[in-house]
Write an enzyme that holds these catalytic residues in place. Structure first.
Site, PDB file in Angstrom:
ATOM      1  N   CYS A   2       0.972  -1.253  -0.012  1.00 58.60           N
ATOM      2  CA  CYS A   2      -0.225  -0.034  -0.038  1.00 58.60           C
ATOM      3  C   CYS A   2       0.406   1.000  -0.221  1.00 58.60           C
ATOM      4  O   CYS A   2       2.413   1.006   0.451  1.00 58.60           O
ATOM      5  CB  CYS A   2      -0.763   0.350   1.227  1.00 58.60           C
ATOM      6  SG  CYS A   2      -2.151  -1.172   1.408  1.00 58.60           S
ATOM      7  N   VAL A  57      -5.579  -8.470   3.237  1.00 60.75           N
ATOM      8  CA  VAL A  57      -6.935  -8.798   4.813  1.00 60.75           C
ATOM      9  C   VAL A  57      -7.963  -8.023   4.590  1.00 60.75           C
ATOM     10  O   VAL A  57      -7.916  -7.242   5.117  1.00 60.75           O
ATOM     11  CB  VAL A  57      -5.683  -9.282   5.972  1.00 60.75           C
ATOM     12  CG1 VAL A  57      -6.544  -9.421   7.194  1.00 60.75           C
ATOM     13  CG2 VAL A  57      -3.688  -9.446   5.336  1.00 60.75           C
ATOM     14  N   ASN A  80       0.768   0.770   5.538  1.00 56.29           N
ATOM     15  CA  ASN A  80       1.272   0.031   4.832  1.00 56.29           C
ATOM     16  C   ASN A  80       2.258  -1.795   5.130  1.00 56.29           C
ATOM     17  O   ASN A  80       2.837  -1.259   5.563  1.00 56.29           O
ATOM     18  CB  ASN A  80       2.752   0.293   3.601  1.00 56.29           C
ATOM     19  CG  ASN A  80       3.759  -0.583   2.470  1.00 56.29           C
ATOM     20  OD1 ASN A  80       2.416  -0.879   2.147  1.00 56.29           O
ATOM     21  ND2 ASN A  80       4.596  -0.074   2.563  1.00 56.29           N
ATOM     22  N   GLY A  81       1.785  -3.005   4.589  1.00 56.91           N
ATOM     23  CA  GLY A  81       2.006  -4.101   5.253  1.00 56.91           C
ATOM     24  C   GLY A  81       1.273  -4.880   5.356  1.00 56.91           C
ATOM     25  O   GLY A  81       0.186  -5.115   4.892  1.00 56.91           O
ATOM     26  N   GLU A  82       1.948  -5.996   6.349  1.00 56.50           N
ATOM     27  CA  GLU A  82       1.610  -6.882   6.840  1.00 56.50           C
ATOM     28  C   GLU A  82       1.731  -7.202   7.923  1.00 56.50           C
ATOM     29  O   GLU A  82       3.178  -7.901   7.919  1.00 56.50           O
ATOM     30  CB  GLU A  82       1.208  -8.239   5.685  1.00 56.50           C
ATOM     31  CG  GLU A  82       0.315  -9.309   5.978  1.00 56.50           C
ATOM     32  CD  GLU A  82       0.262 -10.737   4.783  1.00 56.50           C
ATOM     33  OE1 GLU A  82      -0.619 -11.451   5.133  1.00 56.50           O
ATOM     34  OE2 GLU A  82       1.197 -10.328   4.471  1.00 56.50           O
TER      35      GLU A  82
END
Length: 233
Positions: A2, A57, A80-82
């Site tokens: 993102c 997600v 931004n990320g997971e």
């Protein structure tokens, strides 16, 4: 992947930011988030947060950002990320009374911050670039993952603080002009990188991996390490 960005005119006496300016920075990075976008202005017009979303997600609109705090409505997140361990963390948070409104890993970050403050980052595992606006404490908090998978750049000058996932988003602000940093260029030609916090552009810095940055109302910056691959005994 993102894209996140933000502008804080912490030294301004009155509103100085409109949504169109935030969107201008945000939309230099459409490739980072083709599924949705968001932008909001806070702090009586002094702060703006922007977001480009790649839905991974929870694909529903509940995962759109900026995302508002749950228990503390003055906390806002762009991320931004997971977060790999978000389901495990969520289970523990729910047993402690936290109420979720989405299935996102993003919301777990907010719940952890509301409960643990700056120590939230010690609980999460994953790759991430996080920005949290805390209206009650009047502080902007940035965090980058332990080994620096996700990029996060910032700039400060003249009572203004900017951050973004990509340097070109910062350059989209009319007050920022690209200038080469010759010392960083020397390092790049020697090692194929400019060591953090430096970049190839004067005044543009990158948050080092495994670090938090806190910017307060006075514009004071505190950068602190929360993780080290070789911790001191």
């Amino acid at each position: 992947m993102c894209g996140i960005c933000g502008i804080w005119e912490y030294g301004a006496a009155q509103a100085t930011i409109d949504r169109a300016l935030v969107e201008r920075l945000r939309d230099t990075m459409p490739h980072r988030g083709p599924d949705d976008s968001g932008a909001q202005v806070f702090d009586q017009g002094r702060l703006g947060l922007g977001f480009r979303r790649l839905s991974i997600v929870d694909l529903s609109p509940a995962g759109n950002q900026p995302m508002r705090g749950c228990a503390n409505r003055n906390v806002w997140l762009v991320f931004n990320g997971e977060i790999y361990n978000h389901a495990e963390l969520r289970a523990h948070l729910e047993t402690r009374g936290h109420k979720y409104s989405s299935r996102t890993d993003s919301e777990t970050i907010i719940h952890l911050y509301e409960e643990r403050g700056l120590d939230f980052v010690k609980e999460i595992e994953g790759d991430f670039a996080i920005a949290l606006w805390d209206g009650e404490r009047e502080q902007l908090v940035l965090a980058r993952d332990r080994i620096g998978v996700k990029p996060l750049y910032f700039y400060q000058a003249g009572g203004r603080f900017l951050f973004a996932s990509e340097i070109k988003a910062i350059f989209a602000h009319p007050a920022v002009t690209p200038e080469l940093d010759e010392r960083s260029l020397y390092h790049y030609l020697s090692f194929l990188t400019a060591p953090a916090p430096n970049t190839l552009f004067r005044g543009i810095q990158k948050l080092p991996a495994g670090h938090l940055l806190i910017c307060d109302r006075r514009g004071s910056l505190l950068t602190k390490s929360y993780w080290d691959a070789l911790p001191q005994n």
